[in-house]
Design a protein around this motif. Sequence first.
Motif, PDB file in Angstrom:
ATOM      1  N   THR A 197      -3.603   6.616 -11.876  1.00  7.76           N
ATOM      2  CA  THR A 197      -4.629   7.631 -12.117  1.00  7.76           C
ATOM      3  C   THR A 197      -4.761   8.517 -10.882  1.00  7.76           C
ATOM      4  OG1 THR A 197      -6.450   6.313 -11.238  1.00  7.76           O
ATOM      5  CG2 THR A 197      -5.869   5.966 -13.561  1.00  7.76           C
ATOM      6  N   ARG A 198      -5.662   9.457 -10.945  1.00  7.06           N
ATOM      7  CA  ARG A 198      -5.895  10.341  -9.807  1.00  7.06           C
ATOM      8  C   ARG A 198      -7.064   9.880  -8.939  1.00  7.06           C
ATOM      9  NH1 ARG A 198      -4.270  14.188 -13.826  1.00  7.06           N
ATOM     10  NH2 ARG A 198      -2.332  15.182 -13.164  1.00  7.06           N
ATOM     11  N   ALA A 199      -7.484   8.633  -9.091  1.00  8.59           N
ATOM     12  CA  ALA A 199      -8.565   8.087  -8.266  1.00  8.59           C
ATOM     13  C   ALA A 199      -8.119   8.086  -6.806  1.00  8.59           C
ATOM     14  CB  ALA A 199      -8.906   6.672  -8.716  1.00  8.59           C
TER      15      ALA A 199
ATOM     16  N   ALA B  19       0.860  -1.189   0.000  1.00 15.23           N
ATOM     17  CA  ALA B  19       0.000   0.000   0.000  1.00 15.23           C
ATOM     18  C   ALA B  19       0.895   1.238   0.000  1.00 15.23           C
ATOM     19  CB  ALA B  19      -0.914   0.008   1.210  1.00 15.23           C
ATOM     20  N   ILE B  20       0.573   2.194  -0.861  1.00 12.81           N
ATOM     21  CA  ILE B  20       1.380   3.410  -0.996  1.00 12.81           C
ATOM     22  C   ILE B  20       0.457   4.616  -1.003  1.00 12.81           C
ATOM     23  CG2 ILE B  20       2.985   4.682  -2.472  1.00 12.81           C
ATOM     24  CD1 ILE B  20       3.907   1.985  -3.584  1.00 12.81           C
ATOM     25  N   GLU B  21       0.778   5.586  -0.158  1.00 12.01           N
ATOM     26  CA  GLU B  21       0.047   6.853  -0.128  1.00 12.01           C
ATOM     27  C   GLU B  21       0.796   7.878  -0.976  1.00 12.01           C
ATOM     28  OE1 GLU B  21      -2.820   7.711   1.415  1.00 12.01           O
ATOM     29  OE2 GLU B  21      -3.148   5.832   2.493  1.00 12.01           O
ATOM     30  N   LEU B  22       0.061   8.608  -1.822  1.00 12.63           N
ATOM     31  CA  LEU B  22       0.643   9.661  -2.653  1.00 12.63           C
ATOM     32  C   LEU B  22      -0.121  10.954  -2.435  1.00 12.63           C
ATOM     33  CD1 LEU B  22       0.918   7.640  -5.981  1.00 12.63           C
ATOM     34  CD2 LEU B  22       2.788   8.234  -4.462  1.00 12.63           C
ATOM     35  N   THR B  23       0.598  12.066  -2.460  1.00 12.82           N
ATOM     36  CA  THR B  23      -0.073  13.354  -2.323  1.00 12.82           C
ATOM     37  C   THR B  23      -0.366  13.979  -3.680  1.00 12.82           C
ATOM     38  OG1 THR B  23       2.069  14.426  -2.061  1.00 12.82           O
ATOM     39  CG2 THR B  23       0.883  13.856  -0.054  1.00 12.82           C
ATOM     40  N   THR B  24       0.536  13.781  -4.643  1.00 11.09           N
ATOM     41  CA  THR B  24       0.311  14.306  -5.992  1.00 11.09           C
ATOM     42  C   THR B  24       0.611  13.207  -7.006  1.00 11.09           C
ATOM     43  OG1 THR B  24       2.576  15.113  -6.183  1.00 11.09           O
ATOM     44  CG2 THR B  24       0.941  16.665  -5.348  1.00 11.09           C
ATOM     45  N   VAL B  25      -0.098  13.285  -8.129  1.00  9.74           N
ATOM     46  CA  VAL B  25       0.110  12.322  -9.205  1.00  9.74           C
ATOM     47  C   VAL B  25       0.175  13.083 -10.524  1.00  9.74           C
ATOM     48  CG1 VAL B  25      -0.799  10.295 -10.390  1.00  9.74           C
ATOM     49  CG2 VAL B  25      -1.144  10.546  -7.935  1.00  9.74           C
ATOM     50  N   PRO B  26       1.388  13.406 -10.990  1.00  7.30           N
ATOM     51  CA  PRO B  26       1.495  14.084 -12.283  1.00  7.30           C
ATOM     52  C   PRO B  26       1.054  13.162 -13.422  1.00  7.30           C
ATOM     53  CG  PRO B  26       3.608  14.089 -11.094  1.00  7.30           C
ATOM     54  CD  PRO B  26       2.671  13.202 -10.350  1.00  7.30           C
ATOM     55  N   ASP B  27       0.622  13.749 -14.535  1.00  7.31           N
ATOM     56  CA  ASP B  27       0.343  12.942 -15.723  1.00  7.31           C
ATOM     57  C   ASP B  27       1.605  12.171 -16.074  1.00  7.31           C
ATOM     58  OD1 ASP B  27      -2.243  13.896 -15.956  1.00  7.31           O
ATOM     59  OD2 ASP B  27      -1.685  15.505 -17.338  1.00  7.31           O
ATOM     60  N   GLY B  28       1.454  10.941 -16.499  1.00  5.64           N
ATOM     61  CA  GLY B  28       2.610  10.137 -16.873  1.00  5.64           C
ATOM     62  C   GLY B  28       3.232   9.369 -15.721  1.00  5.64           C
ATOM     63  N   THR B  29       2.522   9.263 -14.592  1.00 11.35           N
ATOM     64  CA  THR B  29       3.047   8.521 -13.446  1.00 11.35           C
ATOM     65  C   THR B  29       2.784   7.029 -13.634  1.00 11.35           C
ATOM     66  OG1 THR B  29       2.710  10.399 -11.975  1.00 11.35           O
ATOM     67  CG2 THR B  29       2.888   8.248 -10.939  1.00 11.35           C
ATOM     68  N   THR B  30       3.810   6.211 -13.373  1.00  8.43           N
ATOM     69  CA  THR B  30       3.690   4.762 -13.519  1.00  8.43           C
ATOM     70  C   THR B  30       4.310   4.055 -12.321  1.00  8.43           C
ATOM     71  OG1 THR B  30       5.761   4.626 -14.751  1.00  8.43           O
ATOM     72  CG2 THR B  30       3.749   4.828 -16.064  1.00  8.43           C
ATOM     73  N   VAL B  31       4.020   2.754 -12.220  1.00  6.97           N
ATOM     74  CA  VAL B  31       4.572   1.911 -11.153  1.00  6.97           C
ATOM     75  C   VAL B  31       5.604   0.974 -11.776  1.00  6.97           C
ATOM     76  CG1 VAL B  31       4.047   0.151  -9.413  1.00  6.97           C
ATOM     77  CG2 VAL B  31       2.383   1.960  -9.895  1.00  6.97           C
ATOM     78  N   TRP B  32       6.751   0.823 -11.111  1.00  2.70           N
ATOM     79  CA  TRP B  32       7.796  -0.110 -11.531  1.00  2.70           C
ATOM     80  C   TRP B  32       8.199  -0.938 -10.317  1.00  2.70           C
ATOM     81  CZ3 TRP B  32      13.027  -0.725 -10.145  1.00  2.70           C
ATOM     82  CH2 TRP B  32      13.770  -1.566 -10.978  1.00  2.70           C
ATOM     83  N   VAL B  33       8.441  -2.249 -10.519  1.00  2.94           N
ATOM     84  CA  VAL B  33       8.769  -3.149  -9.416  1.00  2.94           C
ATOM     85  C   VAL B  33      10.011  -3.972  -9.761  1.00  2.94           C
ATOM     86  CG1 VAL B  33       7.970  -5.133  -8.058  1.00  2.94           C
ATOM     87  CG2 VAL B  33       6.367  -3.319  -8.670  1.00  2.94           C
TER      88      VAL B  33
END
Length: 110
Positions: free
Chosen positions: A95-97, A57-71
């Motif tokens: 997304t910004r959901a 689980a990860i909390e984010l405050t801002t999500v710019p366009d073009g944000t992705t997850v890498w593992v």
Amino acid sequence: MKLELSIVCVGGEPLPPESSVKVEIRDTSLADAPATILKRVAVAVPSAGRTIAIPVAIELTTVPDGTTVWVHVDADGDGRVSKGDFVSVESYPVTRASIQKMTIRVRRVT
């Protein structure tokens, strides 16, 4: 916003016990430029049993366009992507959901 991730291996094989799992939230919006890491979270695969999925689980405050997850699942513990490790090889856009659930599939590096 909150990301609820489930890290799984392509083909359903168990993840290597005691391996470090590094999850990065990256801004990949700039073409021909390195991604900017917005957030990094590390967890470990349990040492006992066959672990098929790792919840993160990860909390984010801002999500710019073009944000992705890498593992990166660091099977050999050397801190870099190398043969035998597992990495995400698909694009996982954020997304910004307010809550976003994703299954992140990782594949063994050969």
